[in-house]
Design a protein around this motif. Structure first.
Motif, short mmCIF file in Angstrom:
data_model
loop_
_atom_site.label_atom_id
_atom_site.label_comp_id
_atom_site.label_asym_id
_atom_site.label_seq_id
_atom_site.Cartn_x
_atom_site.Cartn_y
_atom_site.Cartn_z
N ASP A 65 5.10 3.36 -5.62
CA ASP A 65 3.93 2.90 -5.04
C ASP A 65 3.92 2.97 -3.70
N ALA A 66 5.19 2.58 -2.75
CA ALA A 66 5.41 2.60 -1.44
C ALA A 66 4.88 4.35 -0.96
N VAL A 67 5.41 5.21 -1.75
CA VAL A 67 5.41 6.71 -1.48
C VAL A 67 4.13 7.16 -1.52
N GLU B 230 -1.53 8.36 1.15
CA GLU B 230 -2.69 8.01 1.20
C GLU B 230 -2.80 7.80 2.91
N LEU B 231 -1.74 7.02 3.23
CA LEU B 231 -2.14 6.96 4.95
C LEU B 231 -1.96 8.32 5.55
N SER B 232 -0.98 9.21 5.23
CA SER B 232 -0.87 10.20 5.96
C SER B 232 -2.15 11.33 5.83
N GLY C 90 -1.71 -6.40 -9.80
CA GLY C 90 -0.58 -5.92 -9.62
C GLY C 90 -0.49 -4.70 -8.97
N ARG C 91 -1.62 -4.11 -8.45
CA ARG C 91 -1.86 -2.86 -8.09
C ARG C 91 -1.43 -2.93 -6.56
N ALA C 92 -0.71 -1.65 -6.10
CA ALA C 92 -0.20 -1.89 -4.70
C ALA C 92 -1.49 -1.41 -3.82
N VAL C 93 -1.92 -2.22 -2.99
CA VAL C 93 -2.96 -1.71 -2.23
C VAL C 93 -2.80 -1.68 -0.84
N TYR D 202 -1.03 0.32 6.61
CA TYR D 202 -2.17 0.61 5.56
C TYR D 202 -2.73 -0.11 4.76
N ALA D 203 -3.92 -0.10 4.63
CA ALA D 203 -4.77 -1.01 3.56
C ALA D 203 -5.54 0.19 2.87
N ALA D 204 -5.57 0.22 1.52
CA ALA D 204 -6.63 1.04 0.85
C ALA D 204 -7.90 0.60 1.03
N GLN D 205 -8.79 1.52 1.20
CA GLN D 205 -10.06 1.25 1.14
C GLN D 205 -10.59 0.35 0.14
N GLY D 206 -11.48 -0.37 0.48
CA GLY D 206 -12.26 -1.48 -0.45
C GLY D 206 -11.36 -2.70 -0.58
#
Length: 155
Positions: free
Chosen positions: A15-17, A22-24, A59-62, A81-85
């Motif tokens: 999940d971290a990777v 995504e951030l990259s 439990g989703r990594a966001v 980083y925070a996922a969109q939404g």
């Protein structure tokens, strides 16, 4: 976003990777640089450092963020980083990183972002970070904006 769980995780976990990839990609689109040259997983495998992952109520990594030492008094935030939404994920992660920094005995947190990343610049300013002269590897880099926030001690 309700019921976030933010906890330390290994930066090499799947999940971290994924979050850092995504951030990259986002950074590459915004700035033309993926940011990978300024952070490696071993940066947070030293004392007084951490890597946090935020998970939603399913439990989703966001989101994620790292804290690494700069010197005895200062820590640096990396790979935030925070996922969109994920409304509120960034603020919750930042607060968690600040709490970790306080618990680890830091007095100040510093960070760098690209000036062109106006969303990040505004985010940090809204959360009490002030613009400072570029430090460390960011000195002389006109594309960088460096920020700092003094921590209120909770002893």
């Amino acid at each position: 976003m309700g019921n976030l769980v933010i906890a330390q995780e290994d930066p090499s976990s799947p999940d971290a990777v994924r979050l850092m990839a995504e951030l990259s990609a986002v950074l590459q689109d915004i700035t033309g640089d993926n940011g990978l040259s300024s952070f490696g997983p071993d940066d947070v495998r030293v004392p007084r450092s951490c890597f946090l992952v935020a998970r939603d109520d399913k439990g989703r990594a966001v989101g994620c963020g790292a804290l690494r030492p700069l010197d005895g008094a200062a820590a640096e935030i990396k790979r935030m980083y925070a996922a969109q939404g994920g409304s509120g994920v960034g603020a919750a992660l930042l607060a968690a990183l600040e709490q970790e920094a306080d618990a680890l005995g830091y007095h100040v947190i510093r960070l760098s972002t690209r000036i062109v990343n106006t969303r990040a610049v505004s985010f940090y300013e809204r959360h009490g970070y002030r613009l400072i002269p570029n430090f460390g590897r960011y000195k002389g880099r006109e594309e960088s904006a460096c920020f700092e926030k003094q921590l209120v001690r909770h002893e």
